[in-house]
Design an enzyme around this catalytic site. Structure first.
Site, mmCIF file in Angstrom:
data_model
loop_
_atom_site.group_PDB
_atom_site.id
_atom_site.type_symbol
_atom_site.label_atom_id
_atom_site.label_comp_id
_atom_site.label_asym_id
_atom_site.label_seq_id
_atom_site.Cartn_x
_atom_site.Cartn_y
_atom_site.Cartn_z
ATOM 1 C CE LYS A 268 -1.123 0.876 5.636
ATOM 2 N NZ LYS A 268 -1.538 2.005 4.763
ATOM 3 C CG ASP A 273 -4.758 -0.570 1.204
ATOM 4 O OD1 ASP A 273 -5.981 -0.856 1.278
ATOM 5 O OD2 ASP A 273 -4.319 0.592 1.324
ATOM 6 C CE LYS A 280 -4.990 1.257 -1.937
ATOM 7 N NZ LYS A 280 -4.864 2.709 -1.841
ATOM 8 C CD GLU A 352 -5.301 0.622 4.609
ATOM 9 O OE1 GLU A 352 -5.963 1.485 3.991
ATOM 10 O OE2 GLU A 352 -4.091 0.406 4.379
ATOM 11 N NE ARG A 354 -5.954 7.814 7.496
ATOM 12 C CZ ARG A 354 -6.056 8.842 6.649
ATOM 13 N NH1 ARG A 354 -6.764 9.912 6.980
ATOM 14 N NH2 ARG A 354 -5.460 8.817 5.486
HETATM 15 N N1 BES Z 1 -1.657 2.349 1.477
HETATM 16 C C1 BES Z 1 -2.309 3.535 1.051
HETATM 17 C C2 BES Z 1 -1.327 4.688 0.801
HETATM 18 C C3 BES Z 1 -0.336 4.521 -0.322
HETATM 19 C C4 BES Z 1 -0.586 5.118 -1.536
HETATM 20 C C5 BES Z 1 0.835 3.835 -0.142
HETATM 21 C C6 BES Z 1 0.329 5.004 -2.548
HETATM 22 C C7 BES Z 1 1.762 3.705 -1.173
HETATM 23 C C8 BES Z 1 1.504 4.297 -2.364
HETATM 24 C C9 BES Z 1 -3.301 4.012 2.099
HETATM 25 O O1 BES Z 1 -3.888 3.019 2.857
HETATM 26 C C10 BES Z 1 -4.408 4.714 1.373
HETATM 27 O O2 BES Z 1 -5.048 4.101 0.587
HETATM 28 N N2 BES Z 1 -4.568 5.998 1.663
HETATM 29 C C11 BES Z 1 -5.563 6.785 1.016
HETATM 30 C C12 BES Z 1 -6.232 7.629 2.050
HETATM 31 C C13 BES Z 1 -7.413 8.389 1.536
HETATM 32 C C14 BES Z 1 -8.536 7.464 1.236
HETATM 33 C C15 BES Z 1 -7.837 9.412 2.563
HETATM 34 C C16 BES Z 1 -4.863 7.672 0.006
HETATM 35 O O3 BES Z 1 -3.796 8.210 0.300
HETATM 36 O O4 BES Z 1 -5.359 7.777 -1.107
HETATM 37 ZN ZN ZN Z 2 -2.763 1.227 3.040
HETATM 38 ZN ZN ZN Z 3 -5.636 2.196 1.923
#
Ligand code: BES
Ligand code: ZN
Ligand code: ZN
Length: 528
Positions: A268, A273, A280, A352, A354
């Site tokens: 990835k 992000d 976020k 994003e 995935r």
């Molecule tokens: N990059 C994040 C996941 C992440 C979270 C990495 C904390 C490192 C530390 C990923 O893209 C994300 O935001 N995932 C969301 C998915 C959700 C919206 C279904 C998540 O895990 O909150």
């Molecule tokens: Zn991410």
């Molecule tokens: Zn994300």
């Protein structure tokens, strides 16, 4: 830092510090530690008798030699209890001992090889672990800081061994350990770099530089090519950003007789992000500069593979883009068509990773890559499950998953497997598209994410690594220093080396039919 191996007596080394060790509970030192103790007039034994030196794991005791030895300092490192002694400890102890000596300003250090003497472990592996510990433990990310007058470096590390027969193995270990650790540090450098300076274009340039350095093929696909390939999922993430996306492909071809690109390493590469329109919260968002850690690890592993030259083909695929909100960004509810032809309803633009991996997987399959290993900071849910201790894995190929876990063990990187139950499929069914990009709130978020990827992987053997918790750390501990960890770079390289070794032994036992044909005429020619 220079690391060399020397046959000789640790007592006689003329460096700024020498390092010896002691197992917990040992009252009378032996081997090299005993020799140093004698030279110090029994100072170590005396400190043991007084209870200052216990040999506890991680204990560091500094003794000033005041002219009794050519080196002004001796550091006694506690190895802990002998039955608990493992390579991980060699790596971590080397790292913390050298950080300690660096703080003191010791610019040159000579050390005995922990584990290889009284420890009874394989000298080559111990030396490798020490080189890894030294190179990773002394890592600092100082590019954007004013140079400090007091900034000291250890310029020279010498591993000293009395037994001449062990030196070739020790040298081999140091060479391999250096490459693995330098690769991990390269991954750290990329992940630590802020997102304004590390855009998808910069990531692609660095991949190109690495390819040129170690002789890999590098191809970078631009937006137009992604459009031609129908990578609607990757493009939907990129469309909110002012930075153009890049699909980075690195090819290591050892076996040119094989048409296949071999093992696929997918990472990835979200250089930042923000969450996109599903933005976020502000607190902690800066950590999302590291959302390309999976891609960085894959690129860094390719650098090491290019140097170690194992006899199997490996191809890295890194979809790189930012995830930003803007007038052109994807909205929740949008439906996009992925390269595989599947349509995706985007419920949450923050899921994003995935999406970009779905198209990377389709591309990898089109390229004939198999098996596939994807590496991603994918879900917060995985951080909830495992904390910052281990990387989660999910697989459709149990044997391969076991090999990844074993490769991780050898690197001191922990992995823990989660299931891919049939029922998770239900959770990502969409009313308007083939699949949606999130499951049900609070229900196995890391595994619905893995299930989403599985929809694109189909029948290709695959292991998914979710490193959301392990990509960075805020603690200094053993080889880990604050910031990016470089996980799972060394695991990936170890895995490639072990897969190559496996193939070599399998071939020796039973040559493949095609190979038998090739060998036939050669033998006849020799006879004629
Ligand atoms: N990059 C994040 C996941 C992440 C979270 C990495 C904390 C490192 C530390 C990923 O893209 C994300 O935001 N995932 C969301 C998915 C959700 C919206 C279904 C998540 O895990 O909150
Ligand atoms: Zn991410
Ligand atoms: Zn994300």
């Amino acid at each position: 830092m220079d690391i060399n191996v020397r046959t000789g007596d640790i007592v006689r080394q003329r460096t700024k510090a020498i390092v010896v060790n002691l197992f917990e509970g040992v009252k009378k030192p032996s081997g090299a530690t005993a020799a140093v103790d004698r030279a110090l007039g029994g100072a170590i034994s005396q400190l043991i008798a007084e209870g200052e030196i216990k040999g506890k794991y991680g204990e560091l005791t500094l003794i000033h030699t005041l002219g009794r030895l050519p080196s002004p300092r001796v550091l006694v490192v506690g190895l802990g209890k002998e039955p608990e002694f493992r390579l991980d400890r060699v790596r971590d102890l080397t790292a913390s001992a050298l950080r300690y000596l660096r703080r003191l300003g010791a610019s040159s250090v000579a050390s005995i090889v922990h584990g290889a003497g009284v420890g009874g472990m394989e000298p080559r592996q111990c030396a490798q672990a020490m080189a890894e510990g030294a190179v990773m433990g002394l890592y600092r990310f100082l590019r954007h800081k004013k140079p400090d007058e007091e900034q000291r470096e250890i310029e020279q590390l010498t591993l000293v061994e009395v037994d001449r027969k062990k030196t070739p193995a020790l040298r081999q270990g140091v060479a391999t350990g250096r490459i693995l650790a330098e690769a991990a540090n390269r991954a750290r450098d990329m992940a630590n770099e802020p997102a304004n300076l590390f855009t998808p274009s910069v990531m692609a340039e660095q991949a190109q530089a690495i390819a040129a350095e170690v002789g890999l093929e590098c191809e970078v696909l631009e937006r137009e090519q992604m459009q031609e390939l129908g990578m609607g999922a990757l493009l939907s993430v990129a469309q909110g950003s002012a930075q153009p996306p890049k699909l980075i492909v690195l090819r290591y071809r050892a076996d040119r007789r094989s048409a296949s690109g071999g093992l696929g390493l997918l990472g990835k590469g979200i250089t930042f992000d923000s969450g996109g329109i599903s933005i976020k919260p502000a607190a902690g968002m800066e950590a999302m500069k590291g959302d390309m850690s999976g891609g960085a690890a894959v690129i860094a592993a390719m650098w090491a593979i290019g140097r170690l030259k194992p006899p199997i083909n490996v191809t890295a695929v890194v979809p790189a883009t930012e995830n930003m909100p803007s007038g052109s960004a994807t909205r929740p509810g949008d439906v996009v068509r992925a390269m595989s032809g599947k349509t995706i309803e985007i419920i949450n633009t923050d899921a994003e990773g995935r999406l970009i991996l779905a198209d990377a997987i389709a591309y990898a399959r089109q390229q004939g890559l198999s098996p596939i290993i994807d590496v991603a900071t994918l879900t917060g849910a995985m951080v909830v499950a495992l904390g910052k201790v281990a990387t989660g894995c999910v697989a459709n190929d149990q044997e391969l998953c076991q090999k990844v876990i074993a490769a991780g063990q050898a690197a001191g990187e922990k992995f823990w497997q989660f299931p891919l139950f049939e029922e998770y499929k239900e959770l990502i069914k969409s009313n308007v598209a083939d699949v949606k990009n999130v499951g049900a709130p609070g229900q196995a978020g890391a595994l619905t994410a893995a299930q989403f990827l599985a929809e694109f992987v189909e029948d290709t053997p695959w292991v998914h690594l979710d490193m959301a918790g392990t990509d960075d750390t805020d603690k200094e501990k053993g080889v880990w220093v604050k910031g990016a960890t470089g996980i799972p770079t060394r695991t990936l390289v170890n895995l490639v080396l072990s897969l190559a070794e496996e193939r070599r032994t399998a071939r020796r036992r039973a040559p493949a039919p095609s190979e038998r044909r090739r060998r036939g005429p050669r033998r006849r020619r020799r006879g004629a």
